[in-house]
Motif scaffolding. Structure first.
Motif, PDB file in Angstrom:
ATOM      1  N   PRO A  40      -4.852  -5.010  28.397  1.00  0.00           N
ATOM      2  CA  PRO A  40      -4.637  -5.312  26.979  1.00  0.00           C
ATOM      3  C   PRO A  40      -5.513  -4.431  26.090  1.00  0.00           C
ATOM      4  CG  PRO A  40      -5.893  -7.046  28.039  1.00  0.00           C
ATOM      5  CD  PRO A  40      -5.459  -6.118  29.121  1.00  0.00           C
ATOM      6  N   HIS A  41      -5.046  -4.214  24.889  1.00  0.00           N
ATOM      7  CA  HIS A  41      -5.780  -3.394  23.940  1.00  0.00           C
ATOM      8  C   HIS A  41      -7.024  -4.135  23.452  1.00  0.00           C
ATOM      9  CE1 HIS A  41      -2.655  -0.390  23.793  1.00  0.00           C
ATOM     10  NE2 HIS A  41      -1.752  -1.330  23.573  1.00  0.00           N
ATOM     11  N   ASP A  42      -8.005  -3.358  23.056  1.00  0.00           N
ATOM     12  CA  ASP A  42      -9.229  -3.926  22.510  1.00  0.00           C
ATOM     13  C   ASP A  42      -8.926  -4.559  21.142  1.00  0.00           C
ATOM     14  OD1 ASP A  42     -11.869  -4.571  22.320  1.00  0.00           O
ATOM     15  OD2 ASP A  42     -12.490  -2.588  21.575  1.00  0.00           O
ATOM     16  N   LYS A  43      -9.523  -5.697  20.861  1.00  0.00           N
ATOM     17  CA  LYS A  43      -9.230  -6.420  19.624  1.00  0.00           C
ATOM     18  C   LYS A  43      -9.617  -5.616  18.383  1.00  0.00           C
ATOM     19  CE  LYS A  43      -9.538 -10.875  17.497  1.00  0.00           C
ATOM     20  NZ  LYS A  43      -8.319 -11.603  17.662  1.00  0.00           N
ATOM     21  N   THR A  44     -10.662  -4.793  18.473  1.00  0.00           N
ATOM     22  CA  THR A  44     -11.053  -4.002  17.307  1.00  0.00           C
ATOM     23  C   THR A  44      -9.969  -2.992  16.939  1.00  0.00           C
ATOM     24  OG1 THR A  44     -12.240  -2.456  18.737  1.00  0.00           O
ATOM     25  CG2 THR A  44     -13.504  -4.228  17.760  1.00  0.00           C
ATOM     26  N   TRP A  45      -9.305  -2.412  17.945  1.00  0.00           N
ATOM     27  CA  TRP A  45      -8.232  -1.463  17.646  1.00  0.00           C
ATOM     28  C   TRP A  45      -7.024  -2.161  17.046  1.00  0.00           C
ATOM     29  CZ3 TRP A  45      -9.045   3.263  16.791  1.00  0.00           C
ATOM     30  CH2 TRP A  45     -10.052   3.945  17.467  1.00  0.00           C
ATOM     31  N   LEU A  46      -6.753  -3.387  17.478  1.00  0.00           N
ATOM     32  CA  LEU A  46      -5.648  -4.137  16.876  1.00  0.00           C
ATOM     33  C   LEU A  46      -5.928  -4.426  15.404  1.00  0.00           C
ATOM     34  CD1 LEU A  46      -4.800  -6.652  19.734  1.00  0.00           C
ATOM     35  CD2 LEU A  46      -3.507  -4.637  19.030  1.00  0.00           C
ATOM     36  N   CYS A  51      -4.959  -3.179   9.698  1.00  0.00           N
ATOM     37  CA  CYS A  51      -5.491  -2.810   8.378  1.00  0.00           C
ATOM     38  C   CYS A  51      -4.897  -1.499   7.887  1.00  0.00           C
ATOM     39  CB  CYS A  51      -7.010  -2.713   8.423  1.00  0.00           C
ATOM     40  SG  CYS A  51      -7.816  -4.307   8.635  1.00  0.00           S
ATOM     41  N   ALA A  52      -4.751  -0.528   8.785  1.00  0.00           N
ATOM     42  CA  ALA A  52      -4.150   0.751   8.399  1.00  0.00           C
ATOM     43  C   ALA A  52      -2.698   0.562   7.971  1.00  0.00           C
ATOM     44  CB  ALA A  52      -4.238   1.749   9.555  1.00  0.00           C
ATOM     45  N   GLY A  53      -1.958  -0.291   8.669  1.00  0.00           N
ATOM     46  CA  GLY A  53      -0.587  -0.587   8.270  1.00  0.00           C
ATOM     47  C   GLY A  53      -0.520  -1.297   6.931  1.00  0.00           C
ATOM     48  N   GLY A  54      -1.465  -2.213   6.687  1.00  0.00           N
ATOM     49  CA  GLY A  54      -1.511  -2.896   5.395  1.00  0.00           C
ATOM     50  C   GLY A  54      -1.810  -1.941   4.256  1.00  0.00           C
ATOM     51  N   MET A  56      -1.153   1.266   4.260  1.00  0.00           N
ATOM     52  CA  MET A  56       0.022   2.121   4.101  1.00  0.00           C
ATOM     53  C   MET A  56       1.094   1.431   3.243  1.00  0.00           C
ATOM     54  SD  MET A  56       2.886   3.277   6.846  1.00  0.00           S
ATOM     55  CE  MET A  56       3.452   1.597   6.887  1.00  0.00           C
ATOM     56  N   TRP A  57       1.399   0.151   3.572  1.00  0.00           N
ATOM     57  CA  TRP A  57       2.411  -0.546   2.790  1.00  0.00           C
ATOM     58  C   TRP A  57       1.934  -0.818   1.372  1.00  0.00           C
ATOM     59  CZ3 TRP A  57       7.238  -0.382   3.475  1.00  0.00           C
ATOM     60  CH2 TRP A  57       7.760  -0.252   4.746  1.00  0.00           C
ATOM     61  N   TRP A  58       0.657  -1.090   1.144  1.00  0.00           N
ATOM     62  CA  TRP A  58       0.146  -1.252  -0.207  1.00  0.00           C
ATOM     63  C   TRP A  58       0.362   0.038  -0.995  1.00  0.00           C
ATOM     64  CZ3 TRP A  58      -3.794   1.613  -2.441  1.00  0.00           C
ATOM     65  CH2 TRP A  58      -4.138   1.229  -3.726  1.00  0.00           C
ATOM     66  N   TRP A  59       0.058   1.179  -0.394  1.00  0.00           N
ATOM     67  CA  TRP A  59       0.212   2.466  -1.069  1.00  0.00           C
ATOM     68  C   TRP A  59       1.677   2.720  -1.430  1.00  0.00           C
ATOM     69  CZ3 TRP A  59      -2.853   5.846  -3.313  1.00  0.00           C
ATOM     70  CH2 TRP A  59      -2.372   7.116  -3.585  1.00  0.00           C
ATOM     71  N   ILE A  60       2.590   2.448  -0.517  1.00  0.00           N
ATOM     72  CA  ILE A  60       4.017   2.666  -0.765  1.00  0.00           C
ATOM     73  C   ILE A  60       4.501   1.759  -1.894  1.00  0.00           C
ATOM     74  CG2 ILE A  60       6.321   2.357   0.228  1.00  0.00           C
ATOM     75  CD1 ILE A  60       5.132   3.334   2.894  1.00  0.00           C
ATOM     76  N   LEU A  61       4.204   0.458  -1.811  1.00  0.00           N
ATOM     77  CA  LEU A  61       4.705  -0.475  -2.818  1.00  0.00           C
ATOM     78  C   LEU A  61       4.024  -0.284  -4.167  1.00  0.00           C
ATOM     79  CD1 LEU A  61       5.040  -3.642  -0.585  1.00  0.00           C
ATOM     80  CD2 LEU A  61       6.857  -2.124  -1.382  1.00  0.00           C
ATOM     81  N   TRP A  62       2.742   0.060  -4.176  1.00  0.00           N
ATOM     82  CA  TRP A  62       2.041   0.337  -5.430  1.00  0.00           C
ATOM     83  C   TRP A  62       2.677   1.516  -6.147  1.00  0.00           C
ATOM     84  CZ3 TRP A  62      -1.694  -1.810  -8.392  1.00  0.00           C
ATOM     85  CH2 TRP A  62      -2.288  -1.016  -9.363  1.00  0.00           C
ATOM     86  N   ASN A  63       2.916   2.619  -5.433  1.00  0.00           N
ATOM     87  CA  ASN A  63       3.512   3.794  -6.049  1.00  0.00           C
ATOM     88  C   ASN A  63       4.976   3.562  -6.403  1.00  0.00           C
ATOM     89  OD1 ASN A  63       1.344   5.661  -6.180  1.00  0.00           O
ATOM     90  ND2 ASN A  63       1.441   5.833  -3.957  1.00  0.00           N
ATOM     91  N   LEU A  64       5.673   2.736  -5.644  1.00  0.00           N
ATOM     92  CA  LEU A  64       7.054   2.409  -5.989  1.00  0.00           C
ATOM     93  C   LEU A  64       7.113   1.614  -7.285  1.00  0.00           C
ATOM     94  CD1 LEU A  64      10.023   2.539  -5.023  1.00  0.00           C
ATOM     95  CD2 LEU A  64       9.613   0.349  -3.922  1.00  0.00           C
ATOM     96  N   PHE A  65       6.152   0.716  -7.490  1.00  0.00           N
ATOM     97  CA  PHE A  65       6.137  -0.096  -8.703  1.00  0.00           C
ATOM     98  C   PHE A  65       5.691   0.717  -9.915  1.00  0.00           C
ATOM     99  CE2 PHE A  65       4.019  -3.096 -11.612  1.00  0.00           C
ATOM    100  CZ  PHE A  65       5.088  -3.924 -11.875  1.00  0.00           C
ATOM    101  N   HIS A  66       4.670   1.559  -9.751  1.00  0.00           N
ATOM    102  CA  HIS A  66       4.110   2.272 -10.895  1.00  0.00           C
ATOM    103  C   HIS A  66       4.746   3.624 -11.150  1.00  0.00           C
ATOM    104  CE1 HIS A  66       0.929  -0.527 -11.911  1.00  0.00           C
ATOM    105  NE2 HIS A  66       0.793  -0.749 -10.620  1.00  0.00           N
ATOM    106  N   GLU A  67       5.378   4.229 -10.168  1.00  0.00           N
ATOM    107  CA  GLU A  67       6.015   5.534 -10.347  1.00  0.00           C
ATOM    108  C   GLU A  67       7.446   5.477  -9.823  1.00  0.00           C
ATOM    109  OE1 GLU A  67       3.610   8.529  -8.576  1.00  0.00           O
ATOM    110  OE2 GLU A  67       1.783   7.795  -9.516  1.00  0.00           O
ATOM    111  N   HIS A  68       8.219   4.546 -10.344  1.00  0.00           N
ATOM    112  CA  HIS A  68       9.589   4.350  -9.865  1.00  0.00           C
ATOM    113  C   HIS A  68      10.519   5.490 -10.255  1.00  0.00           C
ATOM    114  CE1 HIS A  68      10.796   3.187 -13.931  1.00  0.00           C
ATOM    115  NE2 HIS A  68       9.635   2.565 -13.985  1.00  0.00           N
ATOM    116  N   GLU A  69      10.052   6.392 -11.118  1.00  0.00           N
ATOM    117  CA  GLU A  69      10.903   7.515 -11.524  1.00  0.00           C
ATOM    118  C   GLU A  69      11.222   8.444 -10.357  1.00  0.00           C
ATOM    119  OE1 GLU A  69       8.001   6.927 -13.208  1.00  0.00           O
ATOM    120  OE2 GLU A  69       8.787   5.970 -15.011  1.00  0.00           O
ATOM    121  N   HIS A  70      10.430   8.375  -9.294  1.00  0.00           N
ATOM    122  CA  HIS A  70      10.724   9.184  -8.113  1.00  0.00           C
ATOM    123  C   HIS A  70      12.071   8.800  -7.526  1.00  0.00           C
ATOM    124  CE1 HIS A  70       6.912  11.267  -7.836  1.00  0.00           C
ATOM    125  NE2 HIS A  70       6.295  10.120  -8.050  1.00  0.00           N
TER     126      HIS A  70
END
Length: 93
Positions: A40-46, A51-54, A56-70
């Motif tokens: 099994p994977h080490d818990k720290t890596w999980l 956190c890295a996935g969170g 990433m999704w925060w960055w995508i949704l933040w920019n989608l909301f504030h720069e929707h002109e893209h």
């Protein structure tokens, strides 16, 4: 390309009729079969990957909301009520 795909398709179809090993965790690496699962994977890596996935999704949704002109474009949407019949191609009555 069809020939290269055909060999793997035929190999997989021929394996469909064979009995499978039910209840045994089998992993294949480079033509070698191991009858045990990986450790099994080490818990720290999980936690780090979650956190890295969170972030990433925060960055995508933040920019989608504030720069929707893209996605919607940089120019205002034209109002058809402001166009004349000549611009729309409607012949005069």
């Amino acid at each position: 390309m069809l020939l290269s795909r055909g060999a793997s398709i035929l190999r997989n179809v021929s394996r469909l009729g064979q009995k499978s090993h039910v209840g045994i965790n089998v992993t294949q690496t480079r033509n070698k079969w191991y009858y045990r699962s990986l450790p099994p994977h080490d818990k720290t890596w999980l936690v780090i990957t979650e956190c890295a996935g969170g972030v990433m999704w925060w960055w995508i949704l933040w920019n989608l909301f504030h720069e929707h002109e893209h996605l919607t474009g940089h120019f205002p949407y034209p109002r058809p009520a402001d166009w004349t019949d000549e611009e729309l191609g409607i012949p005069p009555e």
